[in-house]
Design a protein around this motif. Structure first.
Motif, PDB file in Angstrom:
ATOM      1  N   LEU A  27      42.332  39.969  39.822  1.00 28.36           N
ATOM      2  CA  LEU A  27      42.080  38.658  40.428  1.00 28.36           C
ATOM      3  C   LEU A  27      40.852  38.679  41.329  1.00 28.36           C
ATOM      4  N   LEU A  28      40.673  39.770  42.087  1.00 30.43           N
ATOM      5  CA  LEU A  28      39.490  39.850  42.936  1.00 30.43           C
ATOM      6  C   LEU A  28      38.217  39.833  42.103  1.00 30.43           C
ATOM      7  N   ASN A  29      38.212  40.548  41.015  1.00 28.96           N
ATOM      8  CA  ASN A  29      37.031  40.552  40.152  1.00 28.96           C
ATOM      9  C   ASN A  29      36.832  39.210  39.458  1.00 28.96           C
ATOM     10  N   GLU A  30      37.942  38.528  39.149  1.00 29.70           N
ATOM     11  CA  GLU A  30      37.805  37.192  38.559  1.00 29.70           C
ATOM     12  C   GLU A  30      37.161  36.231  39.555  1.00 29.70           C
ATOM     13  N   ILE A  31      37.533  36.343  40.836  1.00 31.45           N
ATOM     14  CA  ILE A  31      36.896  35.504  41.866  1.00 31.45           C
ATOM     15  C   ILE A  31      35.398  35.804  41.924  1.00 31.45           C
ATOM     16  N   LEU A  32      35.035  37.091  41.923  1.00 30.74           N
ATOM     17  CA  LEU A  32      33.622  37.466  42.002  1.00 30.74           C
ATOM     18  C   LEU A  32      32.853  37.009  40.771  1.00 30.74           C
ATOM     19  N   ASP A  33      33.455  37.150  39.590  1.00 29.51           N
ATOM     20  CA  ASP A  33      32.792  36.715  38.357  1.00 29.51           C
ATOM     21  C   ASP A  33      32.633  35.195  38.321  1.00 29.51           C
ATOM     22  N   THR A  34      33.661  34.482  38.778  1.00 26.50           N
ATOM     23  CA  THR A  34      33.588  33.020  38.794  1.00 26.50           C
ATOM     24  C   THR A  34      32.532  32.555  39.785  1.00 26.50           C
ATOM     25  N   ALA A  35      32.461  33.218  40.937  1.00 23.02           N
ATOM     26  CA  ALA A  35      31.420  32.892  41.914  1.00 23.02           C
ATOM     27  C   ALA A  35      30.031  33.091  41.316  1.00 23.02           C
ATOM     28  N   GLU A  36      29.875  34.142  40.537  1.00 26.05           N
ATOM     29  CA  GLU A  36      28.586  34.391  39.887  1.00 26.05           C
ATOM     30  C   GLU A  36      28.204  33.239  38.960  1.00 26.05           C
TER      31      GLU A  36
END
Length: 326
Positions: A27-36
């Motif tokens: 989930l943390l990486n999904e947040i970072l990828d979505t922010a990108e």
């Protein structure tokens, strides 16, 4: 029996964003990828995407903030949501209305999300347990407990500056650990992202007891703690949350823990310097460092909009999909 994690839907998606605790690496990486994916929106001629068109987001701030509230408001508007800012100081809550009554009245206006900032720890969780099933809650800071979106914009900044391999990094967090909700959230996020080493550097009076259990290495001497660090995150002194004489003086604090170019030379030559803001210049760091080439403090503010767009869109993802199918 373990209580259910109210942040996560049955399908594993985000429903609320209340703390880093309870989330996982994916989930943390999904947040970072979505922010990108949202990072380029600000460079468009029309700085909007229609993802949350027709949704209503309420910024419910019981504690003063300019930077956080403004970036949440911009993030919501760039997602095309309608935004309502509640000035709690002059609202019915200031006249004696209970928190739950305030929520019920706002929900009656067909609100879809609350962004909550409060001086008391646990308030965002309390609200999340009492909102209607379709409403999401984002924690914009609660007492000394958590500030998860700040932590995630810090993680996004680190990834932008240092790449996605957190395992090779040494990150040092410097300052008032005991009173900082930001530090707590940063530590959880850095460990979830498998950071090589997480250090905290602070006077003994500003280190919470048993902090080593959070997976950090503790230093009380700044130069030693900065040795070979890849990232240095300076914290604001939380004067409003301190009780008693925890520091002799701000001048002495600066002499021992204020970041200068000379002290920073202990870190790696390409060190990245961060600060959640606002900065107390001449207390936490000097202007030469704050405005210098290794500082990414202003970039953090910019990245905060994309990260908050990501969290809002993910928390409302199911509702958006349901409305599209209707």
């Amino acid at each position: 029996m373990k209580s259910p994690n109210i942040q996560i839907r049955d399908d594993g998606r985000l429903r609320h964003f209340l703390s880093i605790e309870g989330l996982n690496y994916g989930l943390l990486n999904e947040i970072l990828d979505t922010a990108e994916s949202f990072a380029g929106v600000a460079e468009q001629s029309v700085k909007k995407v229609p993802l949350l068109r027709g949704k209503t987001i309420v910024n419910l701030f019981f504690e003063a903030s300019t930077r956080t509230r403004t970036t949440f408001e911009l993030a919501a508007k760039r997602l095309s949501a309608d935004v309502l800012n509640i000035n709690v100081d002059v609202s019915s809550a200031a006249k004696g209305e209970t928190l739950l009554d305030t929520l019920r009245n706002l929900e009656a206006m067909q609100v879809d999300m609350f962004v909550v900032r409060h001086k008391d720890s646990g308030t965002a969780h309390f609200i999340a347990r009492h909102v209607l099933p379709h409403v999401s809650v984002i924690n914009a800071g609660d007492g000394r407990h958590a500030h998860p979106t700040q932590a995630m914009l810090d993680m996004y900044t680190i990834r932008r500056e240092k790449g996605s391999d957190f395992g090779r990094l040494t990150v040092a967090i410097v300052g008032d650990i005991a009173h900082s909700r930001v530090a707590r959230s940063q530590i959880h996020a850095l460990n979830l992202l498998t950071t090589g080493e997480v250090r905290i550097i602070a006077p003994r009076t500003l280190v919470p007891s048993h902090v080593e259990s959070l997976g950090v290495r503790v230093f009380h001497e700044l130069r030693e703690g900065l040795r070979d660090a890849d990232v240095v995150i300076m914290l604001r002194l939380q004067r409003e949350r301190m009780q008693g004489g925890l520091l002799p003086s701000e001048h002495e604090y600066y002499q021992l823990y204020g970041l200068t170019e000379e002290k920073l030379s202990m870190a790696k030559p390409d060190v990245t310097v961060m600060h959640p803001g606002p900065i107390n210049r001449g207390v936490e760091m000097d202007s030469q460092v704050a405005d210098g080439p290794r500082s990414v403090i202003l970039q953090q503010v910019t990245y905060g909009i994309a990260v908050r767009m990501a969290v809002m869109s993910m928390a409302m993802q199911k509702k958006v999909a349901q409305d599209a199918d209707a």
